[in-house]
Design an enzyme around this catalytic site. Structure first.
Site, mmCIF file in Angstrom:
data_model
loop_
_atom_site.group_PDB
_atom_site.id
_atom_site.type_symbol
_atom_site.label_atom_id
_atom_site.label_comp_id
_atom_site.label_asym_id
_atom_site.label_seq_id
_atom_site.Cartn_x
_atom_site.Cartn_y
_atom_site.Cartn_z
ATOM 1 N N GLY A 15 0.800 -1.689 -0.130
ATOM 2 C CA GLY A 15 0.065 -0.341 0.511
ATOM 3 C C GLY A 15 0.611 1.395 0.138
ATOM 4 O O GLY A 15 0.325 2.582 -0.536
ATOM 5 N N ASN A 16 2.193 1.414 0.616
ATOM 6 C CA ASN A 16 3.112 2.591 0.557
ATOM 7 C C ASN A 16 3.199 2.467 -1.367
ATOM 8 O O ASN A 16 4.162 3.954 -0.810
ATOM 9 C CB ASN A 16 3.993 1.765 1.693
ATOM 10 C CG ASN A 16 3.437 1.416 2.764
ATOM 11 O OD1 ASN A 16 3.174 2.407 3.440
ATOM 12 N ND2 ASN A 16 3.536 0.797 3.677
ATOM 13 N N LYS A 53 -10.152 -8.628 9.803
ATOM 14 C CA LYS A 53 -9.830 -7.247 8.927
ATOM 15 C C LYS A 53 -10.178 -5.927 9.858
ATOM 16 O O LYS A 53 -11.395 -6.264 8.570
ATOM 17 C CB LYS A 53 -9.250 -7.635 7.764
ATOM 18 C CG LYS A 53 -8.377 -7.074 7.095
ATOM 19 C CD LYS A 53 -7.531 -7.817 5.884
ATOM 20 C CE LYS A 53 -6.716 -6.437 5.185
ATOM 21 N NZ LYS A 53 -6.356 -5.803 5.999
ATOM 22 N N LYS A 113 -2.763 -9.825 0.090
ATOM 23 C CA LYS A 113 -2.577 -9.430 -1.197
ATOM 24 C C LYS A 113 -1.355 -9.611 -1.502
ATOM 25 O O LYS A 113 -0.863 -10.281 -2.279
ATOM 26 C CB LYS A 113 -2.148 -7.584 -1.619
ATOM 27 C CG LYS A 113 -1.458 -6.857 -1.162
ATOM 28 C CD LYS A 113 0.007 -6.330 -1.816
ATOM 29 C CE LYS A 113 0.713 -6.318 -1.418
ATOM 30 N NZ LYS A 113 1.688 -6.617 0.111
ATOM 31 N N LYS A 164 3.056 -11.742 4.270
ATOM 32 C CA LYS A 164 4.443 -11.389 3.235
ATOM 33 C C LYS A 164 5.430 -13.062 3.812
ATOM 34 O O LYS A 164 6.067 -13.268 2.565
ATOM 35 C CB LYS A 164 5.288 -10.353 3.375
ATOM 36 C CG LYS A 164 4.986 -8.732 2.928
ATOM 37 C CD LYS A 164 5.502 -8.050 3.318
ATOM 38 C CE LYS A 164 5.268 -6.788 4.212
ATOM 39 N NZ LYS A 164 3.239 -6.429 3.149
HETATM 40 P P1 ADP Z 1 2.754 -3.324 3.315
HETATM 41 O O1 ADP Z 1 1.623 -1.764 3.229
HETATM 42 O O2 ADP Z 1 4.146 -3.263 2.151
HETATM 43 O O3 ADP Z 1 2.160 -4.472 2.506
HETATM 44 P P2 ADP Z 1 3.109 -3.648 5.761
HETATM 45 O O4 ADP Z 1 3.150 -2.415 6.555
HETATM 46 O O5 ADP Z 1 1.849 -4.649 5.852
HETATM 47 O O6 ADP Z 1 3.110 -3.248 4.010
HETATM 48 O O7 ADP Z 1 4.503 -4.592 6.306
HETATM 49 C C1 ADP Z 1 5.379 -4.350 6.457
HETATM 50 C C2 ADP Z 1 5.652 -3.875 7.603
HETATM 51 O O8 ADP Z 1 5.841 -5.027 8.708
HETATM 52 C C3 ADP Z 1 7.342 -3.028 8.254
HETATM 53 O O9 ADP Z 1 6.466 -1.963 7.643
HETATM 54 C C4 ADP Z 1 6.900 -2.920 9.977
HETATM 55 O O10 ADP Z 1 6.405 -2.198 10.656
HETATM 56 C C5 ADP Z 1 6.780 -4.600 10.099
HETATM 57 N N1 ADP Z 1 7.582 -6.143 10.250
HETATM 58 C C6 ADP Z 1 6.805 -6.007 11.221
HETATM 59 N N2 ADP Z 1 7.982 -7.305 11.844
HETATM 60 C C7 ADP Z 1 8.937 -7.086 10.564
HETATM 61 C C8 ADP Z 1 9.559 -7.743 10.671
HETATM 62 N N3 ADP Z 1 10.663 -8.566 11.727
HETATM 63 N N4 ADP Z 1 11.106 -7.757 10.065
HETATM 64 C C9 ADP Z 1 10.487 -6.497 8.717
HETATM 65 N N5 ADP Z 1 9.732 -5.734 8.975
HETATM 66 C C10 ADP Z 1 8.509 -6.160 10.296
HETATM 67 MG MG MG Z 2 1.658 -0.449 5.024
#
Ligand code: ADP
Ligand code: MG
Length: 309
Positions: free
Chosen positions: A6-7, A124, A209, A271
């Protein structure tokens, strides 16, 4: 197959159309670089959290004027606007490089099981925080579920079922075979169920996603599945003084860290699960890395690289 978080599209809270276009454009410049290098067989997917939240707010505010539409329609709307913006910016960047490859967004459905356990336990949170308790009670009576927060009010909870099959896979493959860059399964795909009678029909849910991207990557025999987000990769002991970024890890090692509770449930967890599922099922490589480093992550020089065994 590249999956954008999303970012990639909107700052927290979601920007104006112009701001979202600007963000995507910066990302598409890097995608155009990949194509210039010869990595031109590409499928792109994207998140839609902020965008679908905005559509829901409009539904709420206008519900006495025009009938609200179901969540599957909202997802379809975001696939269209984000797909259009990707097509517009990426085509422009390819044109500038003298490349005439078409970019085609596909409005795409993803099949889920009607009896997925996710439907019994909506998890969610989506859309705006609501303040009118009577309204929330009325909607709970209609079967909707809400998360309650003493300070912020109520927020709708929807199921997040497992993606089973990309319904529009054949269209994606036709376009790929004909040389297009395809945008598909955006926002996790439009969730649909098959009740065996008549057409598939949309259902109120949001598919993760990253999981929907991993599924499509497997279905189209992608050689690499890359998840791009706002951190340089996957860390153990994230956010602590012992934090350590993982460079190359086997899927077995990464699963062990996941079992150890290293990854945020609504953020890095899905992820990692998606990357592991893709590598286990295909024997190919997955990577998780920063949006600013697309080219290096694809080439295995940055981010966390997930390999078989
Ligand atoms: P997107 O919007 O790209 O899907 P998310 O915000 O859902 O991203 O996921 C990315 C975030 O996951 C990072 O910004 C971080 O804060 C968080 N995160 C949680 N645990 C971890 C980890 N072990 N290593 C890296 N990031 C992590
Ligand atoms: Mg995010």
């Amino acid at each position: 197959m590249l999956a954008f978080g999303g970012n990639a599209i909107a700052p927290q809270g979601a920007g104006t159309a112009a701001e979202q276009t600007e963000r995507l454009w910066a990302t598409m410049r890097q995608v155009a670089e990949l194509v210039t290098e010869g990595r031109s067989a590409l499928v792109l997917t994207h998140g839609n959290g902020p965008q679908v939240g905005n559509v829901l707010i409009k539904n709420e505010l206008a519900r006495d004027v025009v009938p609200p539409v179901p969540l599957d329609w909202c997802v379809a709307q975001t696939q269209a606007t984000i797909g259009f913006t990707i097509a517009d910016t990426l085509t422009h960047e390819l044109d500038r490089r003298g490349i005439a490859q078409p970019v085609v967004p596909v409005v795409s459905r993803v099949l889920v099981d009607a009896d997925d356990p996710g439907f019994q336990a909506p998890s969610k949170p989506i859309g705006p925080w609501l303040e009118d308790g009577d309204e929330v009670a009325r909607r709970e009576g209609e079967g909707l579920r809400f998360l309650a927060d003493p300070d912020r009010g109520w927020r709708r909870l929807v199921p997040s079922p497992q993606p089973r099959r990309s319904v529009d896979r054949a269209a994606v493959e036709l376009l790929l075979d004909d040389g297009a860059i395809v945008v598909a399964n955006g926002g996790g795909g439009i969730p649909v169920v098959d009740d065996g009678e008549g057409p598939l029909h949309g259902i109120e849910a949001v598919i993760d996603k990253d999981l929907a991207g991993a599924l499509l990557a497997e279905e189209i025999d992608a050689d690499t599945f890359v998840i791009l987000t706002d951190v340089p990769g996957v860390a153990v002991d994230f956010g602590t003084p012992r934090q350590r970024w993982l460079e190359t890890v086997t899927v077995t090692e990464l699963r062990a860290h996941a079992d150890d509770g290293q990854f945020g449930a609504g953020s890095m967890g899905p992820k990692v699960a998606a990357a592991c599922a893709f590598v286990e099922r295909t024997g190919q490589r997955a990577a998780i890395g920063a949006l600013e480093h697309i080219v290096a992550v694809v080439h295995g020089r940055a981010g966390t690289q997930v390999v078989p065994a």
